[in-house]
Motif scaffolding. Structure first.
Motif, PDB file in Angstrom:
ATOM      1  N   SER A  35     -10.009   3.581   9.437  1.00 22.28           N
ATOM      2  CA  SER A  35     -11.100   2.703   8.918  1.00 22.28           C
ATOM      3  C   SER A  35     -11.705   2.867   7.844  1.00 22.28           C
ATOM      4  CB  SER A  35     -12.085   3.368  10.052  1.00 22.28           C
ATOM      5  OG  SER A  35     -12.155   3.132  11.328  1.00 22.28           O
ATOM      6  N   LEU A  36     -11.543   4.014   6.844  1.00 26.22           N
ATOM      7  CA  LEU A  36     -12.059   4.218   5.695  1.00 26.22           C
ATOM      8  C   LEU A  36     -11.339   4.266   4.556  1.00 26.22           C
ATOM      9  CD1 LEU A  36     -14.374   7.273   6.697  1.00 26.22           C
ATOM     10  CD2 LEU A  36     -15.056   4.661   6.583  1.00 26.22           C
ATOM     11  N   CYS A  37      -9.952   4.063   4.674  1.00 23.49           N
ATOM     12  CA  CYS A  37      -9.070   4.060   3.422  1.00 23.49           C
ATOM     13  C   CYS A  37      -9.046   2.929   2.475  1.00 23.49           C
ATOM     14  CB  CYS A  37      -7.796   4.185   3.873  1.00 23.49           C
ATOM     15  SG  CYS A  37      -7.036   6.055   4.015  1.00 23.49           S
ATOM     16  N   GLU A  38      -9.236   1.769   3.499  1.00 24.65           N
ATOM     17  CA  GLU A  38      -9.347   0.538   2.727  1.00 24.65           C
ATOM     18  C   GLU A  38     -10.571   0.189   1.855  1.00 24.65           C
ATOM     19  OE1 GLU A  38      -8.113  -2.792   5.274  1.00 24.65           O
ATOM     20  OE2 GLU A  38      -6.209  -2.020   5.387  1.00 24.65           O
ATOM     21  N   ILE A  39     -11.840   1.003   2.387  1.00 31.09           N
ATOM     22  CA  ILE A  39     -12.974   0.941   1.820  1.00 31.09           C
ATOM     23  C   ILE A  39     -13.024   1.616   0.760  1.00 31.09           C
ATOM     24  CG2 ILE A  39     -15.326   1.564   2.142  1.00 31.09           C
ATOM     25  CD1 ILE A  39     -14.957   0.901   5.006  1.00 31.09           C
ATOM     26  N   PHE A  40     -12.562   2.939   0.451  1.00 31.16           N
ATOM     27  CA  PHE A  40     -12.661   3.966  -0.618  1.00 31.16           C
ATOM     28  C   PHE A  40     -11.428   3.943  -1.306  1.00 31.16           C
ATOM     29  CE2 PHE A  40     -15.597   6.357   2.285  1.00 31.16           C
ATOM     30  CZ  PHE A  40     -16.841   6.088   1.460  1.00 31.16           C
ATOM     31  N   VAL A  41     -10.276   3.699  -0.935  1.00 20.85           N
ATOM     32  CA  VAL A  41      -9.045   3.767  -1.668  1.00 20.85           C
ATOM     33  C   VAL A  41      -8.422   2.371  -1.946  1.00 20.85           C
ATOM     34  CG1 VAL A  41      -6.860   5.205  -2.032  1.00 20.85           C
ATOM     35  CG2 VAL A  41      -8.831   6.071  -0.681  1.00 20.85           C
ATOM     36  N   LYS A  42      -8.593   1.774  -2.903  1.00 20.89           N
ATOM     37  CA  LYS A  42      -8.013   0.477  -3.193  1.00 20.89           C
ATOM     38  C   LYS A  42      -6.638   0.562  -3.858  1.00 20.89           C
ATOM     39  CE  LYS A  42     -12.739  -1.613  -2.357  1.00 20.89           C
ATOM     40  NZ  LYS A  42     -12.016  -2.069  -0.950  1.00 20.89           N
ATOM     41  N   ASP A  43      -6.368   1.567  -4.550  1.00 22.28           N
ATOM     42  CA  ASP A  43      -5.179   1.431  -5.643  1.00 22.28           C
ATOM     43  C   ASP A  43      -5.285   2.951  -6.052  1.00 22.28           C
ATOM     44  OD1 ASP A  43      -7.369   2.256  -7.677  1.00 22.28           O
ATOM     45  OD2 ASP A  43      -7.601   0.062  -8.158  1.00 22.28           O
ATOM     46  N   VAL A  44      -4.200   3.388  -6.860  1.00 20.94           N
ATOM     47  CA  VAL A  44      -3.786   4.608  -7.159  1.00 20.94           C
ATOM     48  C   VAL A  44      -4.673   5.260  -8.135  1.00 20.94           C
ATOM     49  CG1 VAL A  44      -1.258   4.276  -7.348  1.00 20.94           C
ATOM     50  CG2 VAL A  44      -2.283   3.579  -9.173  1.00 20.94           C
ATOM     51  N   THR A  68       1.201   6.111   0.132  1.00 22.81           N
ATOM     52  CA  THR A  68       2.516   5.938  -0.483  1.00 22.81           C
ATOM     53  C   THR A  68       2.997   4.489  -0.924  1.00 22.81           C
ATOM     54  OG1 THR A  68       3.584   6.015   1.645  1.00 22.81           O
ATOM     55  CG2 THR A  68       3.771   8.047   0.546  1.00 22.81           C
ATOM     56  N   THR A  69       2.458   3.685  -0.010  1.00 20.06           N
ATOM     57  CA  THR A  69       2.594   2.257  -0.522  1.00 20.06           C
ATOM     58  C   THR A  69       1.880   1.696  -1.462  1.00 20.06           C
ATOM     59  OG1 THR A  69       2.857   1.636   1.987  1.00 20.06           O
ATOM     60  CG2 THR A  69       2.163  -0.112   0.527  1.00 20.06           C
ATOM     61  N   LEU A  70       0.546   2.344  -1.871  1.00 21.67           N
ATOM     62  CA  LEU A  70      -0.118   2.179  -3.115  1.00 21.67           C
ATOM     63  C   LEU A  70       0.681   2.792  -4.235  1.00 21.67           C
ATOM     64  CD1 LEU A  70      -3.804   3.116  -2.228  1.00 21.67           C
ATOM     65  CD2 LEU A  70      -2.750   0.624  -2.682  1.00 21.67           C
ATOM     66  N   ILE A  71       1.349   4.048  -4.145  1.00 24.18           N
ATOM     67  CA  ILE A  71       1.776   4.426  -5.303  1.00 24.18           C
ATOM     68  C   ILE A  71       3.343   3.493  -5.675  1.00 24.18           C
ATOM     69  CG2 ILE A  71       3.344   6.478  -5.903  1.00 24.18           C
ATOM     70  CD1 ILE A  71       1.463   8.184  -4.257  1.00 24.18           C
ATOM     71  N   ILE A  72       3.894   3.404  -4.513  1.00 25.46           N
ATOM     72  CA  ILE A  72       5.152   2.355  -4.685  1.00 25.46           C
ATOM     73  C   ILE A  72       5.039   1.134  -5.213  1.00 25.46           C
ATOM     74  CG2 ILE A  72       6.914   0.940  -3.628  1.00 25.46           C
ATOM     75  CD1 ILE A  72       7.170   3.396  -1.411  1.00 25.46           C
ATOM     76  N   ASP A  73       3.771   0.528  -4.922  1.00 22.93           N
ATOM     77  CA  ASP A  73       3.477  -0.801  -5.447  1.00 22.93           C
ATOM     78  C   ASP A  73       2.900  -0.693  -7.152  1.00 22.93           C
ATOM     79  OD1 ASP A  73       3.747  -2.163  -3.173  1.00 22.93           O
ATOM     80  OD2 ASP A  73       1.613  -2.207  -2.628  1.00 22.93           O
ATOM     81  N   ILE A 113      10.008   7.197  -2.937  1.00 27.46           N
ATOM     82  CA  ILE A 113       9.110   8.016  -4.039  1.00 27.46           C
ATOM     83  C   ILE A 113       9.957   9.356  -4.598  1.00 27.46           C
ATOM     84  CG2 ILE A 113       7.056   9.524  -4.386  1.00 27.46           C
ATOM     85  CD1 ILE A 113       5.759   7.568  -2.588  1.00 27.46           C
ATOM     86  N   TYR A 114      10.644   9.868  -3.454  1.00 31.37           N
ATOM     87  CA  TYR A 114      11.412  11.346  -4.229  1.00 31.37           C
ATOM     88  C   TYR A 114      12.552  10.860  -4.910  1.00 31.37           C
ATOM     89  CZ  TYR A 114      14.270  15.253  -3.439  1.00 31.37           C
ATOM     90  OH  TYR A 114      15.194  16.272  -3.615  1.00 31.37           O
ATOM     91  N   SER A 115      13.140   9.760  -4.458  1.00 29.76           N
ATOM     92  CA  SER A 115      14.576   9.290  -5.370  1.00 29.76           C
ATOM     93  C   SER A 115      14.237   8.807  -6.636  1.00 29.76           C
ATOM     94  CB  SER A 115      15.573   8.384  -4.546  1.00 29.76           C
ATOM     95  OG  SER A 115      14.582   7.302  -4.226  1.00 29.76           O
TER      96      SER A 115
END
Length: 267
Positions: A35-44, A68-73, A113-115
């Motif tokens: 519920s809260l990630c998309e509100i508070f955490v929009k990018d790296v 991790t998707t935000l990091i990869i993007d 991310i690891y590789s």
């Protein structure tokens, strides 16, 4: 007693959308990531800003997929960010996994991310990702990547040697490595992937090294204790007692006592 004045998550989200919240609300991300990630955490950049809050979160597949998707993007789009600090957030959350299953989507993100970072020349980045795949069954294709790259990095070598399940690629590498005499200081860990093929292991390892190969092997505790007791003999007492402590096995201690008493009776 549950306090009636504490709002439910839907009311909290409504407040957030109307900007009526206090900073302490950020800590609810750990409990309501969906519920809260998309509100508070929009990018790296948000991951970096909220890194101290996010590091306190427990393992959650959705939360880790999201981060991790935000990091990869960001990596794929060449966005500059405090990479080591952001990666440490994922590392801290993964430490709380405690054997919980990982979805295929999250596994792929973690491996990507690891590789990308583990062979980096930047030590802080290596350290930030070196345990992301700890105790994770990656599947045979990703295990092959570890084998291909294990001579390039001690971190990757560690992942090969401590791989948690049987892997044909890793077993083949272990056989050829033992035969070549490489990494002799880690012979027990290498041989651990060949247990219980003791004919091969005994050809390259001392009796004491075999005991430690059993310890490192990806087998059940019951099998490890049985195989250790079968190989208990005079001269190996120190290792046997240390293994008994690590296994928490009184049976191994009794085997050592039996060795001592039988030796005394023969004098």
């Amino acid at each position: 007693m549950i306090r009636s004045d504490i709002k439910n998550i839907d009311e909290i989200v409504d407040d957030l959308e109307s900007n009526e919240f206090v900073v302490e609300t950020l800590h609810l991300i750990a409990f309501y990531p969906e519920s809260l990630c998309e509100i508070f955490v929009k990018d790296v950049k948000d991951i970096y800003i909220l890194r101290n809050v996010l590091k306190q979160c427990y393992f959650n597949d959705f939360l880790l997929q999201y981060l991790t998707t935000l990091i990869i993007d960001a990596v794929e789009n060449s966005i500059r960010f405090r990479q080591a600090e952001v990666l440490k957030v994922v590392k801290f959350i993964m430490r709380t996994r405690n054997g919980q299953e990982i979805s295929q989507d999250l596994m792929q993100n973690l491996f990507q991310i690891y590789s990308h970072y583990i062979l980096s020349s930047i030590e802080n980045e290596n350290n930030a990702v070196n345990t992301l795949l700890k105790d994770v069954d990656l599947g045979e294709e990703r295990a092959k990547w570890l084998v291909r790259n294990c001579e390039k990095s001690s971190f990757v070598l560690n992942r090969v040697l401590r791989y948690p399940v049987k892997s044909a690629s890793i077993q083949n590498w272990c056989k050829s490595t033992l035969a070549s005499g490489k990494h002799v200081d880690r012979a027990s860990e290498i041989a651990s992937h060949l247990i219980p093929d003791f004919d091969i292991v005994n050809a390259f390892l001392s009796e004491e090294q075999v005991l430690w190969a059993i310890f490192y092997s990806p087998h059940s505790l019951e099998n490890k204790i049985d195989w250790t007791i079968e190989r208990a003999k005079k001269g190996l007492e120190d290792s046997l007692l240390e293994l008994a402590r690590r296994y928490r096995s009184p049976e191994i201690v009794r085997a050592v006592v039996t060795l001592a008493t039988s030796s005394g009776s023969n004098q």
